[in-house]
Design an enzyme around this catalytic site. Sequence first.
Site, mmCIF file in Angstrom:
data_model
loop_
_atom_site.group_PDB
_atom_site.id
_atom_site.type_symbol
_atom_site.label_atom_id
_atom_site.label_comp_id
_atom_site.label_asym_id
_atom_site.label_seq_id
_atom_site.Cartn_x
_atom_site.Cartn_y
_atom_site.Cartn_z
ATOM 1 N N GLY A 1 6.944 -2.219 -2.903
ATOM 2 C CA GLY A 1 6.363 -0.892 -3.038
ATOM 3 C C GLY A 1 7.004 -0.067 -4.124
ATOM 4 O O GLY A 1 6.627 -0.124 -5.301
ATOM 5 N N ARG A 2 8.040 0.708 -3.743
ATOM 6 C CA ARG A 2 8.564 1.758 -4.620
ATOM 7 C C ARG A 2 9.119 1.268 -5.948
ATOM 8 O O ARG A 2 9.180 2.046 -6.908
ATOM 9 C CB ARG A 2 9.629 2.568 -3.859
ATOM 10 N N PRO B 1 0.849 -1.197 0.000
ATOM 11 C CA PRO B 1 0.000 0.000 0.000
ATOM 12 C C PRO B 1 0.879 1.240 0.000
ATOM 13 O O PRO B 1 1.831 1.327 0.771
ATOM 14 C CB PRO B 1 -0.773 -0.120 1.324
ATOM 15 N N MET B 2 0.587 2.196 -0.878
ATOM 16 C CA MET B 2 1.337 3.460 -0.890
ATOM 17 C C MET B 2 0.349 4.601 -1.079
ATOM 18 O O MET B 2 -0.291 4.722 -2.131
ATOM 19 C CB MET B 2 2.394 3.456 -2.000
ATOM 20 N N SER B 3 0.253 5.406 -0.034
ATOM 21 C CA SER B 3 -0.690 6.509 -0.044
ATOM 22 C C SER B 3 -0.354 7.481 -1.177
ATOM 23 O O SER B 3 0.799 7.851 -1.357
ATOM 24 C CB SER B 3 -0.586 7.207 1.309
ATOM 25 N N CYS C 1 3.449 3.254 9.432
ATOM 26 C CA CYS C 1 3.701 4.545 8.783
ATOM 27 C C CYS C 1 4.564 5.443 9.676
ATOM 28 O O CYS C 1 4.232 5.677 10.840
ATOM 29 C CB CYS C 1 2.383 5.245 8.459
ATOM 30 N N GLY D 1 10.553 -4.413 1.974
ATOM 31 C CA GLY D 1 11.598 -3.399 2.074
ATOM 32 C C GLY D 1 12.700 -3.585 1.061
ATOM 33 O O GLY D 1 13.463 -4.560 1.129
ATOM 34 N N ASP D 2 12.777 -2.672 0.073
ATOM 35 C CA ASP D 2 13.885 -2.615 -0.874
ATOM 36 C C ASP D 2 13.955 -3.774 -1.862
ATOM 37 O O ASP D 2 15.035 -4.077 -2.377
ATOM 38 C CB ASP D 2 15.236 -2.544 -0.125
ATOM 39 N N LYS E 1 0.277 -4.471 9.409
ATOM 40 C CA LYS E 1 1.554 -4.131 8.763
ATOM 41 C C LYS E 1 2.356 -3.283 9.732
ATOM 42 O O LYS E 1 1.847 -2.299 10.276
ATOM 43 C CB LYS E 1 1.298 -3.385 7.457
HETATM 44 C C1 LIG Z 1 4.871 7.272 -0.983
HETATM 45 C C2 LIG Z 1 4.664 6.128 -0.023
HETATM 46 C C3 LIG Z 1 3.425 5.948 0.572
HETATM 47 C C4 LIG Z 1 3.230 4.905 1.489
HETATM 48 N N1 LIG Z 1 1.982 4.713 2.028
HETATM 49 C C5 LIG Z 1 1.766 3.651 2.852
HETATM 50 C C6 LIG Z 1 0.456 3.347 3.328
HETATM 51 O O1 LIG Z 1 -0.539 4.015 3.007
HETATM 52 N N2 LIG Z 1 0.340 2.286 4.172
HETATM 53 C C7 LIG Z 1 1.405 1.506 4.544
HETATM 54 O O2 LIG Z 1 1.244 0.554 5.298
HETATM 55 N N3 LIG Z 1 2.634 1.745 4.067
HETATM 56 C C8 LIG Z 1 2.826 2.781 3.221
HETATM 57 N N4 LIG Z 1 4.076 2.984 2.688
HETATM 58 C C9 LIG Z 1 5.147 2.018 2.986
HETATM 59 C C10 LIG Z 1 5.201 0.913 1.928
HETATM 60 O O3 LIG Z 1 4.037 0.114 1.968
HETATM 61 C C11 LIG Z 1 6.421 -0.010 2.152
HETATM 62 O O4 LIG Z 1 6.341 -0.567 3.429
HETATM 63 C C12 LIG Z 1 7.754 0.748 2.028
HETATM 64 O O5 LIG Z 1 7.755 1.615 0.909
HETATM 65 C C13 LIG Z 1 8.937 -0.217 1.917
HETATM 66 O O6 LIG Z 1 8.796 -1.049 0.799
HETATM 67 P P1 LIG Z 1 9.597 -0.778 -0.595
HETATM 68 O O7 LIG Z 1 11.044 -0.661 -0.252
HETATM 69 O O8 LIG Z 1 9.286 -1.969 -1.441
HETATM 70 O O9 LIG Z 1 9.043 0.508 -1.147
HETATM 71 C C14 LIG Z 1 4.287 4.028 1.812
HETATM 72 C C15 LIG Z 1 5.534 4.222 1.190
HETATM 73 C C16 LIG Z 1 5.726 5.242 0.287
HETATM 74 C C17 LIG Z 1 7.069 5.404 -0.371
#
Ligand SMILES: Cc1cc2nc3c(=O)[nH]c(=O)nc-3n(C[C@H](O)[C@H](O)[C@H](O)COP(=O)(O)O)c2cc1C
Length: 342
Positions: A233-234, A26-28, A109, A210-211, A148
């Site tokens: 995520g990213r 999830p990414m807001s 978060c 993560g990553d 989470k």
């Molecule tokens: C722009 C943005 C918005 C995010 N919004 C949420 C969210 O709404 N809920 C949540 O549990 N995590 C949120 N995260 C965290 C991601 O779900 C994830 O845990 C974090 O980015 C690490 O994973 P990644 O390295 O694959 O990006 C957000 C991360 C980013 C970068």
Amino acid sequence: MPELTTLASLLDIGGARIRNRVFLAPMSGITDEPFRRRAYAHGAGLVVSEMVASGELAKGRAGCDLRIRHSGLPVHMVQLAGREAAHMAEGARIAAGEGADIIDINMGCPAKKVTGGYAGSALMRDLDHALSLIEAVVGAVEVPVTVKMRLGWDESALNAPILARRAEEAGVKMVTVHGRTRCQFYQGKADWRAIARVRQAVSIPVVANGDVGSREEAATILEQSGADAVMIGRAHYGAPWIAGSIAAAAAGISAPGIPETPQALADYAVAHYEDMLSLYGIESGLRQARKHLGWYLDRHAAGVSAEQRKRVLTSFEPAEVILGLRDALADIGMSNELRSAA
Ligand SMILES: Cc1cc2nc3c(=O)[nH]c(=O)nc-3n(C[C@H](O)[C@H](O)[C@H](O)COP(=O)(O)O)c2cc1C
């Protein structure tokens, strides 16, 4: 990569059957309905709504409805954030009433706006309070509830294994762990081995996060954490197919729908843009779509001129944006990364 094949298998989350073990995080502001639909169509095992503030949802504030609205996908998972048990319970009931099949609770978060209100990862500083929220949500709905979290608040308080165990005892059906502490925000590198301590503490599925952005990283995080699934995520910025392509590789097939030519990539980005305009309306959609368009350009047309980029990212005229996007993506061609994913 022996571990990778396990990602292709089904996962049961409290009775909800998930088709594979590579999830979109999830990414807001990013994983709205148009984005989730794309990720799911490419084969992501599970997609989750952006977090919804339970207090706002319970009060019927504008904007929440779009976040919890059923997307029509086979599994609808809604994430709630908040710190009031009554709001969390009410938010869960509203989401379940909208057809949510799984309710996720945000305890990860790091944003000051969220932790300042003692929600998100701030809940990891007060596990009794965190548990009161979990119990309220589990008691409010019939559908499975998941959590989470991060590894802890800071290096001196790595309490994710304790929170996960207590959450399991309270009826939670799956936990996702981002391998960083709250105080790290997004700095440094996620500690995949530390997630193993959560895996050892519970018997429900654990999702490692993560990553991760490639097949190799997905295999390594599974190996180092012992987790049951991976959440990404990213790495999806400008590439909504990443989870699907990793799940497909695990199954020994190719992911559906990945654009394979510059023309197809341009059509894909334009369709994403148009979906956002129709969901949010032109004025709001234009602004919200810009980050995605910027990522498509960064990732696949890095050599685009500053002038072309400006045209796409600053125009208030959708037809002009679409022309600019087509020119840029079709002109520059496809990145090597896309060629190898396709
Ligand atoms: C722009 C943005 C918005 C995010 N919004 C949420 C969210 O709404 N809920 C949540 O549990 N995590 C949120 N995260 C965290 C991601 O779900 C994830 O845990 C974090 O980015 C690490 O994973 P990644 O390295 O694959 O990006 C957000 C991360 C980013 C970068």
